[in-house]
Design a protein around this motif. Structure first.
Motif, short mmCIF file in Angstrom:
data_model
loop_
_atom_site.label_atom_id
_atom_site.label_comp_id
_atom_site.label_asym_id
_atom_site.label_seq_id
_atom_site.Cartn_x
_atom_site.Cartn_y
_atom_site.Cartn_z
N ALA A 81 0.82 -1.21 0.00
CA ALA A 81 0.00 0.00 0.00
C ALA A 81 0.86 1.26 0.00
O ALA A 81 0.53 2.26 -0.65
CB ALA A 81 -0.94 -0.01 1.20
N MET A 82 1.98 1.22 0.73
CA MET A 82 2.86 2.39 0.77
C MET A 82 3.53 2.61 -0.58
O MET A 82 3.72 3.75 -1.03
CB MET A 82 3.90 2.25 1.89
N ARG A 85 0.94 4.27 -2.78
CA ARG A 85 0.76 5.67 -2.41
C ARG A 85 1.96 6.51 -2.85
O ARG A 85 1.80 7.61 -3.40
CB ARG A 85 0.57 5.78 -0.90
N HIS A 88 2.04 7.08 -6.57
CA HIS A 88 1.04 8.08 -6.95
C HIS A 88 1.58 9.49 -6.76
O HIS A 88 1.17 10.42 -7.48
CB HIS A 88 -0.21 7.87 -6.10
N GLU A 283 -3.85 -0.19 4.82
CA GLU A 283 -3.86 0.89 3.83
C GLU A 283 -3.88 2.26 4.49
O GLU A 283 -3.25 3.20 4.02
CB GLU A 283 -5.05 0.73 2.88
N GLU A 284 -4.62 2.38 5.59
CA GLU A 284 -4.66 3.66 6.30
C GLU A 284 -3.30 3.98 6.89
O GLU A 284 -2.82 5.12 6.81
CB GLU A 284 -5.72 3.63 7.40
N ALA A 286 -0.36 2.93 5.84
CA ALA A 286 0.57 3.22 4.74
C ALA A 286 0.36 4.63 4.21
O ALA A 286 1.32 5.39 3.98
CB ALA A 286 0.40 2.19 3.63
N THR A 287 -0.90 4.99 4.00
CA THR A 287 -1.22 6.31 3.45
C THR A 287 -0.81 7.42 4.41
O THR A 287 -0.15 8.39 4.02
CB THR A 287 -2.72 6.42 3.14
N ARG A 288 -1.19 7.27 5.68
CA ARG A 288 -0.91 8.33 6.64
C ARG A 288 0.58 8.47 6.92
O ARG A 288 1.10 9.57 7.04
CB ARG A 288 -1.67 8.08 7.95
N GLY A 290 3.13 7.50 4.91
CA GLY A 290 3.79 8.01 3.71
C GLY A 290 3.55 9.49 3.51
O GLY A 290 4.48 10.26 3.21
N ASP A 291 2.30 9.93 3.70
CA ASP A 291 1.98 11.35 3.53
C ASP A 291 2.69 12.20 4.57
O ASP A 291 3.18 13.29 4.26
CB ASP A 291 0.47 11.57 3.65
#
Length: 333
Positions: A81-82, A85, A88, A283-284, A286-288, A290-291
């Motif tokens: 997931a990371m 992200r 992207h 996924e949450e 990885a997204t948080r 990474g961001d």
């Protein structure tokens, strides 16, 4: 021929610098503008060139992620997931394994730090002084490790643990065991202890051990000595080890003892019996994470002596209980 950043800028109706920021510092671009740029890039087949970016600005276009155990089935979905992200947003991800050892973590950091723009350290075993020293040299985010002054992603198990304690209480359990398999995540055991005590549930702690399948096998033989009717394990791997050994000992789950894991990995749903567990959304995370790292990178104004000019952002990820077949009524005595 490869699509250029100028072509993307022309198609999106923005400047080249705006396109660059959309991929390297997305928080600095309006969401509608950024989406227009991403749509144009996707339509044209544009892919950011990390090597070129490195030559222009000293960046690598790569994020570093160091995890405690890459073989743990909890981590591959997070890594995947990371990567998605990061891709992207115009980055790639370099992953290393610390094996939950300080020396190995230091070696991994030394190996990857010059090849990445920033690092995510999961449940780091390093001292606060070492982590502050590292954060002064490069953008850094820690996961499941609180260090004042360093951006952090914390996984809160409070809701999931409270739900697990409530279920066990409703099933009539009174004596429980927590198998602790981490020296780094001290807050996990404390949170479990507090939630169980609040419901007048007795909780004994075993460990700390290594967070592996074999730990569950070993600990299962000790559960009977505590006359426990329910077990909550540090993670799904440890819980699966408990299930395995209980079967070898001729004990039935959940008739003789109920078992709860933490993570909700794929193995939890396909084990026999299927494992009740506390879910953490990969996924949450990885997204948080990474961001947050990319935001920290964007906030860097100088790496020699100045460190980072960030205000210690803090992100919390929640949890919830996933009831399955491994929990049931306490045995009658």
């Amino acid at each position: 021929m490869a699509v250029t950043i100028r072509e993307v800028a022309s198609a999106a109706g923005v400047s080249v610098s705006t396109v660059s920021r959309a991929f390297t510092a997305p928080d600095q671009v309006q969401p509608t503008t950024r989406q227009r740029i991403l749509d144009a890039a996707a339509k044209l087949g544009y892919s950011p060139n990390p090597a070129a970016r490195s030559l222009r600005g000293g960046g690598t276009g790569t994020l570093g992620l160091i995890v405690p155990d890459i073989a743990n089935p909890f981590f591959p979905p997070i890594i995947k997931a990371m990567q998605a992200r990061a891709r992207h947003l115009g980055y790639t991800v370099l992953v290393a394994d610390s094996d939950e050892r300080e020396a190995d973590e230091l070696a991994a950091i030394a190996a990857v730090s010059k090849r990445v723009d920033g690092l995510i350290l999961w449940a780091s075993t390093l001292t606060e002084d070492r982590l502050h020293e590292l954060a002064g040299r490069m953008p850094l985010v820690v996961v499941n490790r609180h260090v004042p002054g360093i951006p952090e992603v914390r996984i809160s198990l409070s809701a999931g643990i409270a739900q697990a304690a409530e279920q066990l209480k409703a099933y009539g359990h009174r004596r429980c065991v927590f198998i602790n398999a981490s020296r780094a995540e001290l807050s996990r055991g404390k949170s479990i202890q507090e939630s169980f005590e609040a419901l007048d549930l007795s909780l004994s702690e075993l460990g700390p051990y290594e967070p592996r399948f074999e730990t569950g096998v070993h600990a299962a033989t000790l559960v009977a000595a505590h006359e426990a009717t329910a077990v909550i394990a540090h993670n799904d791997l440890v819980a699966l080890g408990v299930l395995h050994q209980m079967a070898n000992l001729g004990m039935s789950v959940p008739r003789d003892v109920s078992v709860i894991g933490i993570d909700d990995t794929l193995l939890a749903s396909v084990s026999t019996p299927s494992l009740t567990t506390i879910r953490i959304d990969p996924e949450e995370i990885a997204t948080r994470a990474g961001d947050l790292l990319i935001e920290t990178i964007a906030s860097t104004t100088g790496r020699t002596g100045k460190g980072l000019e960030v205000t210690s952002p803090f992100v919390e990820i929640g949890s919830r209980l996933i009831p399955r077949a491994s929990t049931g009524p306490a045995p009658a005595h």
